[in-house]
Design a protein around this motif. Structure first.
Motif, mmCIF file in Angstrom:
data_model
loop_
_atom_site.group_PDB
_atom_site.id
_atom_site.type_symbol
_atom_site.label_atom_id
_atom_site.label_comp_id
_atom_site.label_asym_id
_atom_site.label_seq_id
_atom_site.Cartn_x
_atom_site.Cartn_y
_atom_site.Cartn_z
ATOM 1 N N MET A 17 41.977 36.678 45.556
ATOM 2 C CA MET A 17 40.586 37.350 45.442
ATOM 3 C C MET A 17 40.676 38.128 44.137
ATOM 4 O O MET A 17 39.737 37.980 43.456
ATOM 5 C CB MET A 17 40.652 38.485 46.814
ATOM 6 C CG MET A 17 40.129 37.692 47.815
ATOM 7 S SD MET A 17 38.574 36.371 47.769
ATOM 8 C CE MET A 17 37.296 37.198 46.919
ATOM 9 N N ILE A 20 39.357 35.472 41.597
ATOM 10 C CA ILE A 20 38.132 35.063 41.886
ATOM 11 C C ILE A 20 36.982 36.407 41.612
ATOM 12 O O ILE A 20 35.858 35.941 40.755
ATOM 13 C CB ILE A 20 37.724 35.032 43.274
ATOM 14 C CG1 ILE A 20 38.619 33.676 43.913
ATOM 15 C CG2 ILE A 20 36.264 34.727 43.813
ATOM 16 C CD1 ILE A 20 38.211 32.393 43.335
ATOM 17 N N PHE A 21 37.388 37.318 41.740
ATOM 18 C CA PHE A 21 36.561 38.655 41.319
ATOM 19 C C PHE A 21 36.381 38.646 39.599
ATOM 20 O O PHE A 21 35.393 38.616 39.179
ATOM 21 C CB PHE A 21 37.019 39.953 41.704
ATOM 22 C CG PHE A 21 37.072 40.358 43.222
ATOM 23 C CD1 PHE A 21 35.922 39.889 43.907
ATOM 24 C CD2 PHE A 21 38.090 40.949 43.773
ATOM 25 C CE1 PHE A 21 35.882 40.173 45.105
ATOM 26 C CE2 PHE A 21 37.867 41.136 45.065
ATOM 27 C CZ PHE A 21 36.764 40.932 45.868
ATOM 28 N N THR A 24 34.221 35.623 38.407
ATOM 29 C CA THR A 24 33.197 35.960 38.724
ATOM 30 C C THR A 24 32.316 36.739 37.702
ATOM 31 O O THR A 24 31.288 36.598 36.945
ATOM 32 C CB THR A 24 32.613 36.583 39.995
ATOM 33 O OG1 THR A 24 33.162 35.551 41.063
ATOM 34 C CG2 THR A 24 31.404 36.801 40.193
ATOM 35 N N THR A 70 25.780 42.056 37.591
ATOM 36 C CA THR A 70 27.093 41.661 37.892
ATOM 37 C C THR A 70 27.714 42.736 38.922
ATOM 38 O O THR A 70 28.399 42.152 39.710
ATOM 39 C CB THR A 70 27.895 41.870 36.369
ATOM 40 O OG1 THR A 70 27.579 40.789 35.435
ATOM 41 C CG2 THR A 70 29.190 41.558 36.726
ATOM 42 N N THR A 73 26.103 41.390 41.898
ATOM 43 C CA THR A 73 27.239 40.010 42.305
ATOM 44 C C THR A 73 28.432 40.457 42.965
ATOM 45 O O THR A 73 28.805 39.877 44.001
ATOM 46 C CB THR A 73 27.285 39.243 41.036
ATOM 47 O OG1 THR A 73 25.869 39.024 41.025
ATOM 48 C CG2 THR A 73 27.954 38.068 41.764
ATOM 49 N N LEU A 74 29.119 41.420 42.312
ATOM 50 C CA LEU A 74 30.541 41.860 42.820
ATOM 51 C C LEU A 74 30.539 42.298 44.126
ATOM 52 O O LEU A 74 31.518 42.189 44.974
ATOM 53 C CB LEU A 74 31.094 42.663 41.570
ATOM 54 C CG LEU A 74 32.510 42.968 41.655
ATOM 55 C CD1 LEU A 74 33.429 41.735 41.784
ATOM 56 C CD2 LEU A 74 32.929 43.729 40.565
ATOM 57 N N VAL A 76 28.609 41.796 46.695
ATOM 58 C CA VAL A 76 28.286 40.868 47.504
ATOM 59 C C VAL A 76 29.336 39.946 47.940
ATOM 60 O O VAL A 76 29.956 39.793 48.991
ATOM 61 C CB VAL A 76 27.052 39.768 47.178
ATOM 62 C CG1 VAL A 76 26.816 38.818 47.986
ATOM 63 C CG2 VAL A 76 25.841 40.642 47.336
ATOM 64 N N LEU A 77 30.176 39.505 46.652
ATOM 65 C CA LEU A 77 31.336 39.060 46.807
ATOM 66 C C LEU A 77 32.333 39.705 47.420
ATOM 67 O O LEU A 77 33.218 38.943 48.313
ATOM 68 C CB LEU A 77 31.818 38.393 45.383
ATOM 69 C CG LEU A 77 32.925 37.856 45.245
ATOM 70 C CD1 LEU A 77 33.074 36.225 46.021
ATOM 71 C CD2 LEU A 77 33.465 37.539 43.904
ATOM 72 N N ALA A 78 32.645 41.015 47.412
ATOM 73 C CA ALA A 78 33.726 41.943 48.091
ATOM 74 C C ALA A 78 33.338 41.899 49.531
ATOM 75 O O ALA A 78 34.108 41.832 50.431
ATOM 76 C CB ALA A 78 33.645 43.209 47.600
ATOM 77 N N VAL A 80 31.604 39.430 51.182
ATOM 78 C CA VAL A 80 32.184 38.061 51.791
ATOM 79 C C VAL A 80 33.715 38.039 51.987
ATOM 80 O O VAL A 80 34.188 37.438 52.943
ATOM 81 C CB VAL A 80 31.687 37.002 50.903
ATOM 82 C CG1 VAL A 80 31.955 35.790 51.345
ATOM 83 C CG2 VAL A 80 30.037 37.168 51.027
ATOM 84 N N ALA A 81 34.262 38.707 50.956
ATOM 85 C CA ALA A 81 35.804 38.642 50.677
ATOM 86 C C ALA A 81 36.196 39.319 52.038
ATOM 87 O O ALA A 81 37.220 38.864 52.733
ATOM 88 C CB ALA A 81 36.440 39.164 49.533
#
Length: 218
Positions: A17, A20-21, A24, A70, A73-74, A76-78, A80-81
């Protein structure tokens, strides 16, 4: 993949992760370059030139706007993670510090994108130019594979990669597995290395971008 002597998928999930972070936030480079190239193509920059403002203000405003995007986006990604099982194992201050380093890296790379956007003629060229060089930067790093498993020369490149420093710092601050021992200074002091690399990138590429902006719009 074997991490720390285990093949448990949950361990690799936490290892992955941070990479991936970081990947991104660095991909924001393409968006920043395309946006500035589009503004140049449409003549918007010429309109800004008629206003009484510093030359660097236009680019600074654009990169800060990209930074906000950004950050969203980060976030939202966190989320989901977390849903797929990623967890942190340190205190909230260290976790926030890791995300701060990620955003600083993303902001630094938007200045690279700004320079690319000012140097090409179309948004499409800016998008391509903003991505093509990112692939070796992200793949020749510790983002997806422990650098200790690479051949010596490739590990040396990966360990001194600014991208790797931020990934290593995030794993350390998140308490995630994969903080590989190394004799390279950036891997021994990843938080400081990440800060220094990102600040240097901002200083160098902001200077170059503002200079290019002046000549491109003169």
């Amino acid at each position: 993949m074997n991490i720390g002597g285990t093949t448990d998928s949950s361990v690799y999930r936490e290892f992955l992760m941070a990479g991936i972070f970081a990947q991104t936030v660095t991909f924001a480079t393409a968006g920043a370059g395309a946006g500035i190239a589009d503004d140049m193509h449409k003549g918007l920059i010429d309109r800004f030139r008629s206003l009484p403002m510093a030359r660097g203000a236009v680019l600074t405003g654009r990169t800060l706007a990209d930074l906000v995007q950004t950050a969203l986006t980060l976030f939202v990604l966190a989320m989901v993670a977390l849903l797929v099982g990623w967890r942190t194992h340190t205190n909230i201050g260290e976790v926030l510090g890791a995300f701060g380093l990620l955003l600083l890296l993303g902001y630094a790379f938007t200045w690279v994108g700004a320079l690319i956007g000012l140097s090409v003629r179309t948004p499409e060229a800016a998008t391509s130019g903003g991505l093509i060089w990112l692939f070796p930067v992200t793949f020749i790093s510790n983002a997806f594979v422990d650098s200790s498993r690479m051949t010596p020369w490739l590990r040396h490149v990966a360990d001194w990669n600014p991208f790797s420093a931020t990934v290593q710092a995030c794993r350390q601050l998140f308490g995630n597995p994969g903080v590989s021992p190394s004799t390279a200074w950036p891997m021994q002091h990843p938080v400081w290395a990440s800060l220094i690399y990102s600040v240097l990138i901002v200083v160098i590429f902001r200077t170059l971008a503002v200079r290019k902006y002046r000549s491109a719009t003169a």
